[in-house]
Design a protein around this motif. Structure first.
Motif, mmCIF file in Angstrom:
data_model
loop_
_atom_site.group_PDB
_atom_site.id
_atom_site.type_symbol
_atom_site.label_atom_id
_atom_site.label_comp_id
_atom_site.label_asym_id
_atom_site.label_seq_id
_atom_site.Cartn_x
_atom_site.Cartn_y
_atom_site.Cartn_z
ATOM 1 N N LYS A 27 -12.905 26.992 -45.028
ATOM 2 C CA LYS A 27 -13.819 28.047 -45.489
ATOM 3 C C LYS A 27 -13.879 29.172 -44.458
ATOM 4 O O LYS A 27 -13.881 30.363 -44.818
ATOM 5 C CB LYS A 27 -15.218 27.489 -45.742
ATOM 6 C CG LYS A 27 -15.303 26.544 -46.914
ATOM 7 C CD LYS A 27 -14.991 27.251 -48.203
ATOM 8 C CE LYS A 27 -15.186 26.358 -49.408
ATOM 9 N NZ LYS A 27 -14.640 26.974 -50.618
ATOM 10 N N GLU A 34 -12.833 32.978 -45.363
ATOM 11 C CA GLU A 34 -13.753 34.102 -45.173
ATOM 12 C C GLU A 34 -13.152 35.141 -44.230
ATOM 13 O O GLU A 34 -13.249 36.351 -44.484
ATOM 14 C CB GLU A 34 -15.086 33.587 -44.623
ATOM 15 C CG GLU A 34 -15.858 32.759 -45.629
ATOM 16 C CD GLU A 34 -16.970 31.934 -45.016
ATOM 17 O OE1 GLU A 34 -17.194 32.009 -43.786
ATOM 18 O OE2 GLU A 34 -17.640 31.210 -45.776
ATOM 19 N N GLU A 84 -6.871 24.202 -49.924
ATOM 20 C CA GLU A 84 -8.149 23.493 -50.022
ATOM 21 C C GLU A 84 -8.090 22.443 -51.133
ATOM 22 O O GLU A 84 -8.598 21.328 -50.979
ATOM 23 C CB GLU A 84 -9.274 24.478 -50.259
ATOM 24 C CG GLU A 84 -10.642 23.850 -50.300
ATOM 25 C CD GLU A 84 -11.749 24.856 -50.494
ATOM 26 O OE1 GLU A 84 -12.916 24.470 -50.292
ATOM 27 O OE2 GLU A 84 -11.487 26.026 -50.865
#
Length: 130
Positions: free
Chosen positions: A92, A96, A127
């Protein structure tokens, strides 16, 4: 920092996010490599990390960790329940950062912006694999 111009400000954002992206990928790569002996995913992540390596010399001079207003970790960043949590949190982080880089480079170099967009989408797929 108040005397910085827009170019200097954006370069500071880019420098921080290049580091954040590569650091997040390195954590996941090392967990897959050393924790799970997963050669295929380790190599995929390593290649992605190398794809994100762009010359950083014009950005690094605007680094100012002493003046980072959010340098201290928050409690959510200090707790991980499992290796899975560790990997997801770092994926994550990388996603980002790649989004921030994609947006910032729209002001500087559209080709590099597209590179970070492609990296972000590769991270979404990664992911799912993890």
């Amino acid at each position: 920092l108040t005397k910085m111009n827009d170019k200097e400000r954006i370069y500071r954002v880019i420098d921080a996010n290049l580091n954040r992206l590569k650091e997040g990928l390195r954590v996941v790569e090392d967990v897959k490599r050393y924790g799970f002996n997963d050669e295929a995913l380790s190599l995929k992540i390593k290649n992605l990390r190398h794809k994100a390596k762009i010359p950083q010399d014009r950005f690094i001079k605007f680094r100012n960790t002493a003046k980072d207003v959010l340098k201290k970790s928050i409690s959510a960043e200090m707790s991980r329940e499992s290796l899975q949590d560790l990997q997801i949190a770092n994926l994550k982080r990388a996603q980002e950062s790649s989004r921030v880089l994609e947006e910032c480079f729209k002001l500087i170099d559209f080709e590099i912006s597209e590179l970070f967009k492609a990296i972000r989408y590769e991270l979404y797929e990664l992911e799912k694999e993890i």
